[in-house]
Design an enzyme around this catalytic site. Structure first.
Site, PDB file in Angstrom:
ATOM      1  N   LYS A  40       0.842  -1.203   0.000  1.00 42.85           N
ATOM      2  CA  LYS A  40       0.000   0.000   0.000  1.00 42.85           C
ATOM      3  C   LYS A  40       0.876   1.252   0.000  1.00 42.85           C
ATOM      4  CE  LYS A  40      -4.032  -1.863   2.457  1.00 42.85           C
ATOM      5  NZ  LYS A  40      -5.079  -1.469   1.496  1.00 42.85           N
ATOM      6  N   ARG A  97       8.996   0.458   9.117  1.00 45.69           N
ATOM      7  CA  ARG A  97       9.517   1.811   9.361  1.00 45.69           C
ATOM      8  C   ARG A  97       9.616   2.530   8.019  1.00 45.69           C
ATOM      9  NH1 ARG A  97      14.276   1.497  13.120  1.00 45.69           N
ATOM     10  NH2 ARG A  97      12.633   1.255  14.665  1.00 45.69           N
ATOM     11  N   LYS A 132       9.128  12.534  22.820  1.00 42.79           N
ATOM     12  CA  LYS A 132       9.384  11.919  24.127  1.00 42.79           C
ATOM     13  C   LYS A 132      10.343  12.820  24.911  1.00 42.79           C
ATOM     14  CE  LYS A 132       8.633   7.017  23.709  1.00 42.79           C
ATOM     15  NZ  LYS A 132       9.191   5.700  24.009  1.00 42.79           N
ATOM     16  N   HIS A 140       3.898   6.979  15.324  1.00 41.58           N
ATOM     17  CA  HIS A 140       3.659   5.531  15.434  1.00 41.58           C
ATOM     18  C   HIS A 140       2.177   5.221  15.250  1.00 41.58           C
ATOM     19  CE1 HIS A 140       7.366   4.629  18.199  1.00 41.58           C
ATOM     20  NE2 HIS A 140       7.684   5.353  17.153  1.00 41.58           N
ATOM     21  N   GLU A 159       2.609  -2.491  13.208  1.00 43.52           N
ATOM     22  CA  GLU A 159       3.070  -1.169  13.673  1.00 43.52           C
ATOM     23  C   GLU A 159       3.757  -0.462  12.505  1.00 43.52           C
ATOM     24  OE1 GLU A 159       5.348   0.526  17.499  1.00 43.52           O
ATOM     25  OE2 GLU A 159       6.699  -0.318  16.020  1.00 43.52           O
ATOM     26  N   ALA A 171      17.502   8.638  15.937  1.00 49.19           N
ATOM     27  CA  ALA A 171      16.970   7.457  16.650  1.00 49.19           C
ATOM     28  C   ALA A 171      17.902   6.256  16.493  1.00 49.19           C
ATOM     29  CB  ALA A 171      15.577   7.119  16.134  1.00 49.19           C
TER      30      ALA A 171
END
Ligand code: 0O2
Length: 221
Positions: A40, A97, A132, A140, A159, A171
């Site tokens: 997708k 990801r 954060k 997410h 996820e 990250a």
């Protein structure tokens, strides 16, 4: 002695998990769900690139959570170590990801993906608008996607993490250096890492601004 007993149990549990035929069947469902969502995203990326020949997606990484990680997460959350509990509570066994060029394209892709009639959003955490405390930024989503197998239809959670290249740079290095490690409280590492995250966030905003200026110049010509 107590420690030895606990470790043996973990090993036994991993053995059971890895060698069970149920495990192979379940993991095939998660692998198939990754294929569905990844396709997708690639379809959207191709279509959006028709407009201005600029793909919004730089890279897509996919992964299946390892049995060791699943077990650790179940234990950390004090949940029963069973297939049923894993299916119910561990919603990031299938992970995708998506590394994007600009922040606005992250939200555009999110909308285009989640507006699709076969996608259900189960959970959304926007760590871009609400980073954060350590500076971590990403969007997410946990989405449920139907997978049509020979044995029937299954709705499977996946996820999806969306990030820019700058967020991913931060990250990835932070994960290597720091994530889930016990850093002594009296050092300035968390502060320095947070400053790096803020510099990366500024870079993202500046690059988006530069793109807008270039686009408006191109329209005038
Ligand atoms: P790994 O090593 O990627 O497998 P929840 O599932 O909501 O109960 P969780 O899993 O903490 O709790 O959810 P959250 O906050 O959405 O984070 C999930 C994933 O985001 C993590 O997966 C990391 O990949 C990434 N992540 C979250 N916080 C940080 C951070 O501070 N630094 C870095 N580098 N990555 C982060 P896993 O399974 O915990 O780890």
């Amino acid at each position: 002695m107590e420690e030895q007993k606990r470790e043996l149990n973990v090993e036994q549990l991993l053995k059971i998990l890895k060698h069970s035929s149920k495990y192979a069947v379940l993991f095939n469902q998660y692998r198939s769900a990754i294929l569905e969502v990844e396709t997708k995203l690639r379809v959207l990326d191709n279509e959006l690139s028709l407009d201005n020949e600029k793909n919004p997606i730089e890279v897509i990484h996919t992964r299946l959570k390892s049995p060791e990680s699943i077990l650790t997460k179940l234990q950390r959350k004090q949940l029963p170590v069973t297939f049923e509990s894993m299916q119910e509570h561990i919603l990031d066994i299938a992970g995708i990801r998506v590394i994007c060029d600009f922040i606005d394209n992250i939200y555009k892709l999110e909308k285009l993906l989640t507006d699709q009639t076969d996608i259900t959003v189960l959970n959304r955490k926007d760590y871009i608008r609400n980073p954060k405390p350590n500076g971590y930024r990403s969007l997410h989503l946990i989405v449920s996607v139907p997978v049509f197998l020979a044995s029937g239809k299954r709705d499977v959670p996946v996820e999806v993490q969306f990030r820019t290249m700058a967020m991913d740079f931060w990250a990835s290095l932070e994960h290597k250096l720091n994530y889930k490690k016990d850093i002594p409280g009296d050092c300035d590492i968390p502060e320095r890492l947070k400053k790096c995250a803020e510099a990366a966030a500024e870079l993202d905003l500046e690059m988006m601004d530069i793109r807008q200026v270039i686009d408006s110049c191109a329209v005038k010509e």
